[in-house]
Design a protein around this motif. Structure first.
Motif: not given
Length: 904
Positions: A602-626
């Motif tokens: 996820g690169g820098e996008r994951r950094l941004g999503e983690h700052a907005e909500c840690p769970f959201r970043a994990l689900a989107h980029h580590a769990l592919a839960a889009d």
């Protein structure tokens, strides 16, 4: 007519079953008699016995007609062929379609169904056809259809089931058809003139007719149960049945619902909640402790509906909507059900690429892209629509072959197996309609098959169920220990007049059709009521006191209650169901940290999503839960963004620096932009023709040329510069894209800056293209870290900018060092930052911005390294998040609010 009790009939069956044939009003009664006889014989210790001759009316007619046809054949004559129900429906549809070809009807299948019903009623009640009523438009149309229908029957040498009573009566009178010496009539108390004429003819020919009567007269104990509304009535009845069944497990309990079809879903839902709360949606419905006589149409049974959906997909050259295609792929009734991961990957590909309509070949390519085995995609490539015309028998074979290639239907439970068997029989019936259909297209064949399945009810057979739910007519002749009669309010019983369509009411009333007049319905209702009150020694009459917010009373045809009772309401669940077990709270806010040394997905996008909500970043980029993307009729924001990047990269790959741009006049600039835009759009159209039609390309070409020219005009006002990187690659290299590895506070990343400009005398400016609103580069939380990360990657970075390509807002926005303002004058120098952005800086200079970004990146990277996965969104993030069903943050908030209220 002499009477015979049920027990006397069983005794006759024991000695000579063939000498006491029984003619029943309904299939349910015939099954009930045979089942009771089998139960009695089994109780007597018998292990085998001859099956009695017990048929319902239509089956009995068909058997007698087979005897008539055999007698005719022995005499050297040919009896007309008896059309099956499917053939008769198909012939009526063909007649109506041909007659209305120049004046198409909205619902041709429905109108042909009404014509068949009118044909049946006319023969049942001796109504002469054609009607010859010139002043009635419907009657005239029906006359014309009837003449055509008869002509086609004559050409086929066939008859329909409606004509059998008169034909068999004539055969009896002619001595062609042998009559039974004895015939027991069960529950045929309200015969039509055609039925009565046949029975009278049998009696005149020497057949002894006997009527099945109760073993003993019943004087029922009648209780009354008013309920507040129809839903409460179902709840109260279900609870009463449960209590009775627990007290007397062997008791036969009947439930009669006049409008069973309209209340079927509500009844199943409420009865399941009380009688079988353990039943899961995926369980075999035959496991229910109760049986419903009226099932849904065969077409809506899941295994059959899936077959129809696959065939519809195969018969659609332009494909089907992506929702329908994905519903087929997710179905459990085909080969792919064993490979959900590949199917999910294929669906993600189809949605990600914006397919609104999907052909089987496109789905096969998506499966191959998901690296599914060829055995999974090959059947889809075989679903090729056949454009030729063929008779139904050929289409039946081809439909079956298509489904076999898909390995339909897979492993089935009892109800699904019965539905598949009914499907096979229906397909066979459809194959026998060649003579009345002729050659038709695949779409027409599938449409007629679907209509046939919609007209065919299906109810899976379970074991010997003691609780029976049925309609009014199906209760005829049956006996129970307890009978619950629902919906017997004054608005429903007696029913209003319901004349048959296409035949004038005056004609129907003159012929004595009961449904055609209020008087006829009243007499019929009185007779049915009398039979119901003799069906059980214990009868409960229930009704809703309020229907559609209007008061209602018990039907006047039923015995009135004594003292008024308080209407029952839907009670709370029983204690065993309502008790809430003690729960233990547990939060899992830690995920597995990313592997050290591996670039973060996820690169820098994951950094941004983690700052907005840690769970959201994990689900989107580590769990592919889009969440699955919903295709739109035109390119969406993401596609437009990618297109903008490609166009601007192509332009600057041609130019290279501001000097080349300055050498172009306005016309040359427009030509250059037009060439690059058209080339990128043409490449997009080749890759995704379903998204970039001629109209879309024309609109996007105008839009992107306008934005690109506006941004180039802004570049003309800048200090001289040279473009060093485009999409992370050196502009002088052959590479179109290049990822750079960068470690940010222990977190490895792969990043690709859109563009980096070298401004001699100042330094480098990082540029990120935006087709939406530009985010603020400085704030309490670094929710858009791209520019900050790119600034860490690029040496001698003096500014960061968003190049905005947006209607009414095209230009540059961002931050620049106070001493480098001339490098890109459109950017905001740090010293000019206003509150609240300026409040988070320890000083108003470029180094202070870099220190702030570094601290914010360090905090975010620390959370990622620690596996922080808390559901802790910033304000406003949830409004644009697709993971609420997964994180259930709003459910948690409601629970917390409820707990606070309980504590208060």
């Amino acid at each position: 007519m002499q009477g015979i009790s049920r027990q006397a009939l069983f005794t006759a069956w024991k000695s000579a079953p063939a000498d006491a044939p029984v003619l029943c009003a309904t299939r349910r009664l015939a099954d009930d008699l045979v089942r009771d006889y089998a139960r009695q014989r089994h109780g007597e210790g018998a292990t085998a016995w001859r099956a009695p001759d017990c048929r319902h009316w239509r089956a009995w007619l068909t058997d007698r007609y087979a005897e008539h046809a055999l007698a005719e054949a022995r005499a050297g004559r040919t009896a007309p062929r008896l059309l099956s129900d499917a053939e008769a429906r198909t012939l009526w549809r063909a007649v109506v379609e041909d007659a209305t070809r120049n004046r198409p009807l909205l619902q041709t299948p429905g109108m042909s169904r009404l014509a068949a019903e009118a044909w049946q009623s006319a023969h049942d009640y001796d109504i002469t056809l054609p009607l010859r009523l010139a002043d009635d438009e419907d009657a005239s149309a029906f006359d014309a259809w009837t003449r055509t229908f008869r002509d086609r029957l004559h050409a086929l040498g066939a008859v329909t089931g409606a004509e059998l009573p008169a034909l068999l009566a004539e055969s009896v009178r002619a001595g062609t058809l042998a009559v039974p010496g004895r015939l027991v009539i069960a529950a045929l108390d309200r015969t039509t003139p055609a039925q009565q004429a046949l029975l009278d003819t049998l009696a005149e020919a020497g057949s002894r007719l006997e009527r099945l009567t109760p073993d003993e007269p019943v004087t029922p104990a009648i209780s009354h149960q008013p309920c507040r509304d129809p839903g409460a009535e179902l709840d109260v009845t279900a609870r009463a049945i449960r209590e009775h069944a627990l007290r007397a497990p062997d008791a036969r309990i009947g439930v009669v619902v006049p409008d069973l079809g309209g209340r079927l879903d509500a009844l199943r839902r409420r009865f399941d909640a009380v009688l079988c709360p353990w039943l899961r949606p995926e369980d075999d419905p035959a496991r229910r402790p109760y049986a419903v006589s009226q099932g849904d149409a065969l077409a809506v049974q899941p295994v059959v509906a899936t077959a129809l959906a696959w065939l519809d997909w195969a018969c659609s050259p332009g494909g089907v909507a992506i929702e329908d295609a994905c519903r087929c792929l997710r179905s459990p009734y085909w080969l792919g059900a064993e490979h959900p991961a590949w199917l999910a990957g294929a669906e993600h590909t189809l949605r990600d690429r914006g397919f609104e309509r999907v052909t089987p070949a496109t789905a096969a390519r998506a499966l191959e892209y998901a690296e599914a085995p060829v055995a999974l995609s090959a059947p889809l490539r075989g679903l090729v629509p056949d454009r030729e015309q063929a008779p139904p028998s050929v289409w039946s074979q081809r439909f079956a072959a298509l489904l076999d290639a898909l390995h339909w239907p897979g492993v089935l439970d009892s109800a699904e197996f019965q539905a598949q068997r009914a499907w096979n029989e229906a397909l066979g019936d459809f194959a026998r309609t060649d003579a009345v259909s002729g050659r038709i297209s695949a779409r027409a064949a599938l449409s007629r098959l679907r209509d046939q399945l919609n007209d065919q009810p299906f109810q899976p057979q379970g074991g010997d169920t003691r609780i029976q739910v049925m309609g009014l007519l199906e209760a005829a002749g049956q006996h129970f220990d307890t009978l619950h009669v629902l919906g017997m309010d004054e608005t429903a019983w007696p029913p209003g007049a319901r004349p048959v369509a296409l035949i004038p009411e005056t004609v129907q009333r003159a012929a004595g059709v009961p449904q055609a007049s209020a008087d006829g319905q009243l007499a019929r209702a009185r007779a049915i009521t009398g039979e119901l009150l003799q069906s059980a020694p214990d009868i409960v009459l229930s009704w809703a006191t309020t229907i559609d917010e209007q008061p209602a009373r018990l039907s006047p045809l039923l015995p009135a209650p004594g003292a008024p009772a308080e209407p029952a309401a839907s009670a709370h669940p029983p204690a065993w169901q309502a008790q809430r077990p003690a729960t233990e709270g547990w939060q899992d806010a830690r995920a597995q940290p990313p592997p050290p040394g591996t670039a973060l997905r996820g690169g820098e996008r994951r950094l941004g999503e983690h700052a907005e909500c840690p769970f959201r970043a994990l689900a989107h980029h580590a769990l592919a839960a889009d969440a699955p993307a919903e295709p739109e009729p035109a390119p969406d924001a993401r596609e437009r963004g990618v297109l903008a990047h490609e166009i601007m990269a192509a332009i600057w790959r041609r130019l290279g620096d501001s000097t080349a741009l300055g050498r172009l006049d306005a016309a040359a600039q427009r030509d250059l932009v037009g060439e690059c835009v058209d080339a990128c759009l043409d490449e997009r159209r080749q890759r995704a023709p379903h998204r970039f039609s001629d109209g879309v390309v024309a609109v996007e070409s105008v839009r992107m040329q306008r934005h690109a020219n506006a941004l180039l005009d802004a570049d003309r006002a800048r200090a001289p510069f040279h473009v060093e990187w485009l999409e992370g690659a050196d502009i002088d290299s052959d590479a179109r894209r290049r990822d750079h590895e960068l470690t940010v506070h222990g977190v490895p990343l792969r990043v690709r800056p859109d563009r980096v400009d070298l401004v001699p005398g100042f330094g480098r400016v990082v540029i990120d293209y935006k087709t939406g609103r530009a985010a603020s580069a400085v704030g309490n939380t670094l929710s858009s870290p791209q520019l900050a990360v790119y600034a860490e990657l690029v040496a001698d970075c003096v500014g960061v900018a968003y190049a905005v390509l947006r209607a009414g807002d095209t230009g540059y926005a961002g931050l620049i060092d106070n001493d480098s303002v001339d490098a890109l004058p459109a950017l905001t120098p740090v010293e000019k930052l206003r509150r609240p952005a300026a409040d988070v800086l320890d000083d108003k200079d470029w180094p202070a911005v870099r220190r702030l970004w570094d601290a914010q990146l360090a905090a975010t990277a620390a959370g990622l390294r620690a596996g922080d996965a808390r559901v802790a969104p910033l304000a406003g993030v949830c409004r644009r998040c697709d993971l609420q069903p997964l994180c259930r943050i709003h459910a948690r908030d409601r629970l917390a609010t409820a707990d606070d209220g309980d504590a208060a």
